[in-house]
Scaffold this motif. Structure first.
Motif, mmCIF file in Angstrom:
data_model
loop_
_atom_site.group_PDB
_atom_site.id
_atom_site.type_symbol
_atom_site.label_atom_id
_atom_site.label_comp_id
_atom_site.label_asym_id
_atom_site.label_seq_id
_atom_site.Cartn_x
_atom_site.Cartn_y
_atom_site.Cartn_z
ATOM 1 N N LEU A 188 0.839 -1.198 0.000
ATOM 2 C CA LEU A 188 0.000 0.000 0.000
ATOM 3 C C LEU A 188 0.883 1.260 0.000
ATOM 4 C CD1 LEU A 188 -2.709 1.483 0.251
ATOM 5 C CD2 LEU A 188 -2.545 1.194 2.729
ATOM 6 N N LEU A 189 1.891 1.274 0.858
ATOM 7 C CA LEU A 189 2.727 2.477 0.960
ATOM 8 C C LEU A 189 3.480 2.722 -0.346
ATOM 9 C CD1 LEU A 189 4.076 2.250 4.636
ATOM 10 C CD2 LEU A 189 2.105 3.500 3.758
ATOM 11 N N ARG A 190 3.925 1.644 -0.989
ATOM 12 C CA ARG A 190 4.659 1.818 -2.259
ATOM 13 C C ARG A 190 3.737 2.341 -3.354
ATOM 14 N NH1 ARG A 190 7.290 -3.609 -1.667
ATOM 15 N NH2 ARG A 190 8.955 -3.194 -0.185
ATOM 16 N N ILE A 191 2.505 1.899 -3.344
ATOM 17 C CA ILE A 191 1.558 2.416 -4.351
ATOM 18 C C ILE A 191 1.331 3.910 -4.116
ATOM 19 C CG2 ILE A 191 -0.861 2.344 -5.140
ATOM 20 C CD1 ILE A 191 -0.732 -0.722 -4.690
ATOM 21 N N LEU A 192 1.136 4.292 -2.849
ATOM 22 C CA LEU A 192 0.912 5.711 -2.551
ATOM 23 C C LEU A 192 2.140 6.549 -2.920
ATOM 24 C CD1 LEU A 192 -0.889 5.494 0.916
ATOM 25 C CD2 LEU A 192 -1.909 5.687 -1.347
ATOM 26 N N GLN A 233 -5.901 9.203 -5.193
ATOM 27 C CA GLN A 233 -5.541 10.589 -5.489
ATOM 28 C C GLN A 233 -4.859 11.196 -4.268
ATOM 29 O OE1 GLN A 233 -8.842 12.833 -7.050
ATOM 30 N NE2 GLN A 233 -8.529 11.821 -9.012
ATOM 31 N N ILE A 234 -3.802 11.944 -4.546
ATOM 32 C CA ILE A 234 -3.134 12.695 -3.483
ATOM 33 C C ILE A 234 -3.257 14.163 -3.860
ATOM 34 C CG2 ILE A 234 -0.926 13.169 -2.335
ATOM 35 C CD1 ILE A 234 -0.218 10.217 -2.708
ATOM 36 N N ASP A 235 -3.924 14.923 -3.001
ATOM 37 C CA ASP A 235 -4.218 16.328 -3.315
ATOM 38 C C ASP A 235 -4.848 16.469 -4.699
ATOM 39 O OD1 ASP A 235 -3.521 17.522 -0.985
ATOM 40 O OD2 ASP A 235 -1.564 18.229 -1.667
ATOM 41 N N GLY A 236 -5.717 15.539 -5.009
ATOM 42 C CA GLY A 236 -6.434 15.612 -6.282
ATOM 43 C C GLY A 236 -5.646 15.090 -7.477
ATOM 44 N N LEU A 237 -4.404 14.636 -7.249
ATOM 45 C CA LEU A 237 -3.592 14.128 -8.368
ATOM 46 C C LEU A 237 -3.629 12.601 -8.370
ATOM 47 C CD1 LEU A 237 -0.449 16.397 -7.809
ATOM 48 C CD2 LEU A 237 -2.226 16.717 -9.545
#
Ligand SMILES: Nc1ncnc2c1ncn2[C@@H]1O[C@H](COP(=O)(O)OP(=O)(O)OP(=O)(O)O)[C@@H](O)[C@H]1O
Length: 237
Positions: free
Chosen positions: A43-47, A59-63
């Motif tokens: 999970l952490l590697r995907i993020l 999405q991170i900050d909408g990206l």
């Protein structure tokens, strides 16, 4: 800040992450918890955009992590389990080297952090002569050279003594107070309890629980338990 929708990961036929949904607010310090093989590192590697999911979206900050890797990498710092620094170089040489690769780094800022994290006195020592705890701190500082909003740490205190662990946990708490969002995987219930404001609990690729520390305490039959480790154990079964 981080929105996962039906996130899935397969290795061959094996489902390692199963349809995960969660939303992490900016400024949270999230403990990523679960037994060995639960899917935490995956999970952490995907993020961290280091691995592609097999389905769903994050999405991170909408990206979108699958499409906007470059922009996302400017926002995040990733600290792997292994110490990834040059042992034959000094602390300062490592910081200078990695700072050249990190867009937007500032020597004034990392020197300030070295002071705060009590690394300043070790700047001219070769990394191989630093304690395990100070090597871990350097590993984290290197991931933060570009001043990311989100820090993702995969078991960053493995193999170091208790007092060094406590120092790192305190330093990370300070980052949390400064407004950084932190994802932190660990098997150490005590450090998780001290550091984290919320928890993402996985087992065999399933998201069993995501919520605040207070909610963890209310979970399961040990709801009245004062023992946080026992409560986490109850959730993962
Ligand atoms: N590259 C890979 N190819 C095949 N299977 C993999 C791969 N990486 C991880 N796995 C499998 O995916 C599952 C989840 O692994 P992962 O490392 O994410 O778990 P974890 O919760 O971080 O475990 P630990 O606490 O032991 O670090 C495990 O069954 C693992 O064997």
């Amino acid at each position: 800040m981080i929105a996962a929708e039906n996130l899935k990961k397969k290795f061959g036929r094996k489902e390692v992450l199963k349809e995960m949904n969660f939303f992490i607010e900016k400024g949270e310090t999230v403990g990523v918890v679960g037994p060995n093989g639960a899917g935490k590192s995956t999970l952490l590697r995907i993020l961290a955009t280091l691995m592609k999911s097999s389905g769903g979206s994050v999405q991170i900050d909408g990206l979108d992590v699958r499409k906007e890797q470059k922009r996302i990498r400017q926002k995040i710092g990733y600290v792997p389990q292994e110490i990834a620094v040059y042992h034959e170089l000094t602390t300062r040489e490592n910081l200078r080297f990695f700072a050249k690769l990190a867009k937007g780094s500032s020597e004034e800022r990392w020197m300030q952090r070295c002071e705060e994290w009590r690394l300043a006195e070790h700047l001219d020592k070769k990394v191989k002569h630093l304690s395990g705890g100070n090597q871990r701190k350097l590993n984290i500082l290197i991931a933060m050279l570009h001043d990311p909003d989100l820090l993702i740490l995969d078991e960053p205190t493995v193999g170091i003594d208790i007092s060094a662990k406590q120092e790192i946990v305190n330093d990370l708490r300070q980052l949390g107070r400064e407004g950084k969002t932190i994802l932190y995987s660990s098997h150490d219930a005590q450090e998780l309890e001290t550091l984290c404001t919320s928890f993402l609990i996985l087992k065999e690729g399933e998201l069993l629980f995501y919520g605040s520390k207070q909610k963890v305490r209310q979970f399961g039959s040990v709801a009245q338990s004062e023992n946080f480790a026992e409560t986490l154990g109850e959730i993962v079964g």
